[in-house]
Design an enzyme around this catalytic site. Structure first.
Site, PDB file in Angstrom:
ATOM      1  N   GLY A 130     -17.822   3.825   4.426  1.00 61.81           N
ATOM      2  CA  GLY A 130     -19.018   3.305   3.689  1.00 61.81           C
ATOM      3  C   GLY A 130     -20.318   4.233   3.633  1.00 61.81           C
ATOM      4  O   GLY A 130     -21.022   5.282   2.645  1.00 61.81           O
ATOM      5  N   LYS A 146       0.897  -1.219   0.054  1.00 58.85           N
ATOM      6  CA  LYS A 146      -0.073   0.232   0.241  1.00 58.85           C
ATOM      7  C   LYS A 146       0.772   1.254   0.035  1.00 58.85           C
ATOM      8  O   LYS A 146       0.561   2.233  -0.613  1.00 58.85           O
ATOM      9  CB  LYS A 146      -1.144  -0.062   1.062  1.00 58.85           C
ATOM     10  CG  LYS A 146      -2.034   0.812   1.392  1.00 58.85           C
ATOM     11  CD  LYS A 146      -2.916   1.823   2.248  1.00 58.85           C
ATOM     12  CE  LYS A 146      -3.290   0.125   2.602  1.00 58.85           C
ATOM     13  NZ  LYS A 146      -4.590   0.739   3.620  1.00 58.85           N
ATOM     14  N   LYS A 173       2.153  -3.400  10.941  1.00 59.01           N
ATOM     15  CA  LYS A 173       0.707  -3.737  11.481  1.00 59.01           C
ATOM     16  C   LYS A 173       1.219  -4.104  12.953  1.00 59.01           C
ATOM     17  O   LYS A 173       1.887  -4.581  13.269  1.00 59.01           O
ATOM     18  CB  LYS A 173       0.134  -4.473  10.584  1.00 59.01           C
ATOM     19  CG  LYS A 173      -1.256  -4.103  11.151  1.00 59.01           C
ATOM     20  CD  LYS A 173      -1.862  -3.547  10.337  1.00 59.01           C
ATOM     21  CE  LYS A 173      -3.025  -3.355   9.677  1.00 59.01           C
ATOM     22  NZ  LYS A 173      -3.951  -2.414   9.138  1.00 59.01           N
ATOM     23  N   ASP A 192      -7.413   1.216  13.646  1.00 54.85           N
ATOM     24  CA  ASP A 192      -7.544   0.244  12.443  1.00 54.85           C
ATOM     25  C   ASP A 192      -8.944  -0.689  13.007  1.00 54.85           C
ATOM     26  O   ASP A 192      -9.542  -0.006  13.880  1.00 54.85           O
ATOM     27  CB  ASP A 192      -6.429  -0.542  12.415  1.00 54.85           C
ATOM     28  CG  ASP A 192      -6.797  -2.088  11.237  1.00 54.85           C
ATOM     29  OD1 ASP A 192      -6.602  -1.365  10.589  1.00 54.85           O
ATOM     30  OD2 ASP A 192      -6.661  -3.154  11.985  1.00 54.85           O
ATOM     31  N   ASN A 194     -10.237  -4.276   3.684  1.00 54.96           N
ATOM     32  CA  ASN A 194      -8.864  -4.707   3.215  1.00 54.96           C
ATOM     33  C   ASN A 194      -8.280  -6.225   2.586  1.00 54.96           C
ATOM     34  O   ASN A 194      -9.612  -6.880   3.541  1.00 54.96           O
ATOM     35  CB  ASN A 194      -8.250  -4.988   4.621  1.00 54.96           C
ATOM     36  CG  ASN A 194      -7.713  -3.303   4.204  1.00 54.96           C
ATOM     37  OD1 ASN A 194      -7.105  -2.641   3.646  1.00 54.96           O
ATOM     38  ND2 ASN A 194      -7.924  -2.917   5.790  1.00 54.96           N
ATOM     39  N   ARG A 209     -27.953   1.428  10.780  1.00 54.94           N
ATOM     40  CA  ARG A 209     -26.965   2.586  10.913  1.00 54.94           C
ATOM     41  C   ARG A 209     -27.346   2.345   9.178  1.00 54.94           C
ATOM     42  O   ARG A 209     -27.176   3.840   8.254  1.00 54.94           O
ATOM     43  CB  ARG A 209     -25.537   1.742  10.553  1.00 54.94           C
ATOM     44  CG  ARG A 209     -24.572   2.631  10.002  1.00 54.94           C
ATOM     45  CD  ARG A 209     -23.271   2.029  10.837  1.00 54.94           C
ATOM     46  NE  ARG A 209     -23.338   1.671  12.791  1.00 54.94           N
ATOM     47  CZ  ARG A 209     -22.507   1.139  12.481  1.00 54.94           C
ATOM     48  NH1 ARG A 209     -21.156   0.626  12.202  1.00 54.94           N
ATOM     49  NH2 ARG A 209     -22.090   0.812  14.495  1.00 54.94           N
TER      50      ARG A 209
HETATM   51  P1  NAD Z   1     -16.686   0.154  10.027  1.00 55.96           P
HETATM   52  O1  NAD Z   1     -16.374  -0.367  10.977  1.00 55.96           O
HETATM   53  O2  NAD Z   1     -16.513   1.836  11.142  1.00 55.96           O
HETATM   54  O3  NAD Z   1     -17.901  -0.252   9.224  1.00 55.96           O
HETATM   55  C1  NAD Z   1     -17.486  -1.086   8.850  1.00 55.96           C
HETATM   56  C2  NAD Z   1     -19.309  -1.495   8.414  1.00 55.96           C
HETATM   57  O4  NAD Z   1     -19.200  -2.502   7.699  1.00 55.96           O
HETATM   58  C3  NAD Z   1     -20.190  -0.952   9.779  1.00 55.96           C
HETATM   59  O5  NAD Z   1     -21.237  -0.345   9.650  1.00 55.96           O
HETATM   60  C4  NAD Z   1     -20.996  -2.785   9.798  1.00 55.96           C
HETATM   61  O6  NAD Z   1     -21.730  -3.083  10.623  1.00 55.96           O
HETATM   62  C5  NAD Z   1     -20.564  -3.058   8.992  1.00 55.96           C
HETATM   63  N1  NAD Z   1     -20.530  -5.098   8.131  1.00 55.96           N
HETATM   64  C6  NAD Z   1     -19.817  -5.684   9.052  1.00 55.96           C
HETATM   65  N2  NAD Z   1     -20.297  -6.528   8.511  1.00 55.96           N
HETATM   66  C7  NAD Z   1     -20.962  -6.795   6.825  1.00 55.96           C
HETATM   67  C8  NAD Z   1     -21.742  -7.341   6.463  1.00 55.96           C
HETATM   68  N3  NAD Z   1     -21.329  -8.962   6.121  1.00 55.96           N
HETATM   69  N4  NAD Z   1     -22.438  -7.444   5.221  1.00 55.96           N
HETATM   70  C9  NAD Z   1     -22.710  -5.722   5.137  1.00 55.96           C
HETATM   71  N5  NAD Z   1     -22.395  -4.991   6.424  1.00 55.96           N
HETATM   72  C10 NAD Z   1     -21.718  -5.410   7.350  1.00 55.96           C
HETATM   73  O7  NAD Z   1     -14.902   0.833   9.616  1.00 55.96           O
HETATM   74  P2  NAD Z   1     -14.339   1.309   8.878  1.00 55.96           P
HETATM   75  O8  NAD Z   1     -13.559   2.308   8.525  1.00 55.96           O
HETATM   76  O9  NAD Z   1     -15.555   2.201   7.667  1.00 55.96           O
HETATM   77  O10 NAD Z   1     -13.801   0.476   7.228  1.00 55.96           O
HETATM   78  C11 NAD Z   1     -14.634  -0.371   6.190  1.00 55.96           C
HETATM   79  C12 NAD Z   1     -13.348  -1.001   5.263  1.00 55.96           C
HETATM   80  O11 NAD Z   1     -12.292  -0.429   5.147  1.00 55.96           O
HETATM   81  C13 NAD Z   1     -12.769  -2.183   6.521  1.00 55.96           C
HETATM   82  O12 NAD Z   1     -12.492  -3.141   5.820  1.00 55.96           O
HETATM   83  C14 NAD Z   1     -11.776  -1.358   6.868  1.00 55.96           C
HETATM   84  O13 NAD Z   1     -10.313  -2.394   7.232  1.00 55.96           O
HETATM   85  C15 NAD Z   1     -11.327  -0.812   5.446  1.00 55.96           C
HETATM   86  N6  NAD Z   1     -10.246   0.332   5.338  1.00 55.96           N
HETATM   87  C16 NAD Z   1     -11.162   1.334   6.229  1.00 55.96           C
HETATM   88  C17 NAD Z   1      -9.909   2.444   6.763  1.00 55.96           C
HETATM   89  C18 NAD Z   1     -10.579   3.637   6.912  1.00 55.96           C
HETATM   90  O14 NAD Z   1      -9.021   4.906   7.195  1.00 55.96           O
HETATM   91  N7  NAD Z   1     -10.985   3.541   7.993  1.00 55.96           N
HETATM   92  C19 NAD Z   1      -8.654   2.528   5.564  1.00 55.96           C
HETATM   93  C20 NAD Z   1      -9.138   1.787   4.520  1.00 55.96           C
HETATM   94  C21 NAD Z   1      -8.978   0.721   4.758  1.00 55.96           C
END
Ligand code: NAD
Length: 346
Positions: A186, A67, A79, A116, A262, A209
């Site tokens: 999202g 990355k 990590k 994370d 990820n 949500r």
């Molecule tokens: P978050 O925990 O805020 O949101 C994740 C959402 O996914 C939650 O609302 C949860 O209820 C939902 N969820 C879980 N399982 C599910 C399923 N089976 N079907 C539908 N929804 C489901 O996490 P985030 O910070 O928004 O990150 C989202 C993804 O992006 C993760 O995989 C994270 O590792 C990756 N990511 C995030 C960032 C960041 O800046 N936050 C950076 C790089 C990668």
């Protein structure tokens, strides 16, 4: 077995600590410092065994090397995983984070961390009490805050670039985009897509949500177990990893897959399965670098807001190069992205 895992890994260093008081293992994995200090978030999670936690930390750390290189940042990949009996809260969480912060401090800046899964900017404030090598503290504590909205902006640029490549033009007006998981990333992504005129579908296991985001973004809710088979232009996985597999790929009814989650591919062969199905896949480690670009750029490289915006838009440009190379060489987009990233590691 821990020793088998360490022997088989191609990273530089594994640092381990066992916290007797909580029964937690701490693993800090420095995969590569070739481009600079190893950077990567701190995950707190209950794993079946310490070996599972170490394996996850190693895999995520290797991914951070790619990355950082793909984003052309002067950092390597690292990590940390805190493998806990159950995710702690209150005083116990603070105590554990301070002990972990001492471990990070002992590495003298070779490893730098951020939030994370199950860690937030408030947790980074606590870690920051013992070490300066921490990103995304709250703004009140001198940090750059939550990286999620910037990750969302990067994904948005990625979606435009992918739609341009697959469907001929980047405009999202009238395109159907499914956002799976409307958490930190999202939810913001759904808003950006709605502002761009897309027809947004949202899906989340947290019903409340999903309803809130749907009403803000004027989106339609899709039940979580129906998300994979929904007809759409873009499928944006923004929940958990491993949603693309031998089982799910034949059920996809989209043209492109671009999301923040990820490790979206369950196994390496899934990249070829997507290619064979005629679905354009935007490699996750390229698409979801927006948060890292923002936090590392602002806090270490003194980037201005304009520079951050330009680098987020650069995610779309980087994808364009990856897609062109994949087409020209007859390889998967994942292979093309990895080749470009690895060429920056020598
Ligand atoms: P978050 O925990 O805020 O949101 C994740 C959402 O996914 C939650 O609302 C949860 O209820 C939902 N969820 C879980 N399982 C599910 C399923 N089976 N079907 C539908 N929804 C489901 O996490 P985030 O910070 O928004 O990150 C989202 C993804 O992006 C993760 O995989 C994270 O590792 C990756 N990511 C995030 C960032 C960041 O800046 N936050 C950076 C790089 C990668």
């Amino acid at each position: 077995m821990l020793e088998d895992l360490i022997r088989s890994w191609d990273g530089e260093q594994v640092v381990m600590h066992f916290d007797h008081k909580s029964g937690s293992w701490m693993f800090v994995c420095l995969h590569s410092t070739l481009r600079g200090p190893a950077g990567g978030g701190t995950r707190i999670k209950a794993y079946p065994t310490p070996a599972d936690a170490l394996e996850d930390a190693m895999r995520l750390s290797s991914g951070m090397t790619l990355k950082m290189a793909a984003a052309d940042l002067p950092f390597g990949g690292g990590k940390a995983v805190l493998s806990v009996p159950s995710v702690p809260e209150g005083d116990e969480r603070r105590r554990l984070l301070l002990r972990y912060a001492e471990l990070v401090a002992s590495l003298g800046g070779n490893y730098r961390t951020g939030p994370d899964v199950n860690t937030t900017s408030a947790d980074m404030d606590v870690i920051g009490e013992r070490t300066p090598y921490v990103y995304c503290r709250t703004e009140e504590h001198g940090g750059s805050g939550d990286p999620g909205p910037y990750t969302a902006r990067g994904v948005f640029h990625g979606i435009r670039a992918s739609v341009r490549h697959a469907l001929g033009q980047p405009e999202l007006e009238g395109r159907i985009v499914l956002v799976q998981g409307v958490g930190d990333v999202g939810a913001r992504l759904a808003e950006l897509l709605a502002e761009a005129g897309a027809h947004v579908l949202v899906s989340d296991v947290a019903d409340e949500r999903a309803r809130t985001v749907a009403s803000h973004a004027g989106a339609t809710i899709v039940p979580p177990d129906e998300a994979i088979g929904v007809e759409c232009d873009v499928y944006a996985p923004c929940a958990l990893g491993a949603t693309l597999s031998a089982e799910s790929i034949p059920r996809l009814r989209c043209h492109v897959v671009v999301g923040s989650a990820n490790n979206q591919l369950t196994e390496p062969e899934d990249a070829e399965r997507l290619r064979a199905a005629g679905i354009l896949y935007a490699p996750d480690f390229v698409v979801n670098a927006g948060g890292v670009l923002y936090a590392w750029g602002v806090e270490t490289l003194s980037w201005s807001p304009d520079e951050v915006e330009a680098r987020l838009a650069g995610i779309g440009e980087a994808l364009g190069e990856i897609f062109t190379r994949a087409d020209a060489e007859g390889i998967t987009t994942e292979d093309a992205a990895e080749r470009i990233a690895r060429s920056r590691l020598s």
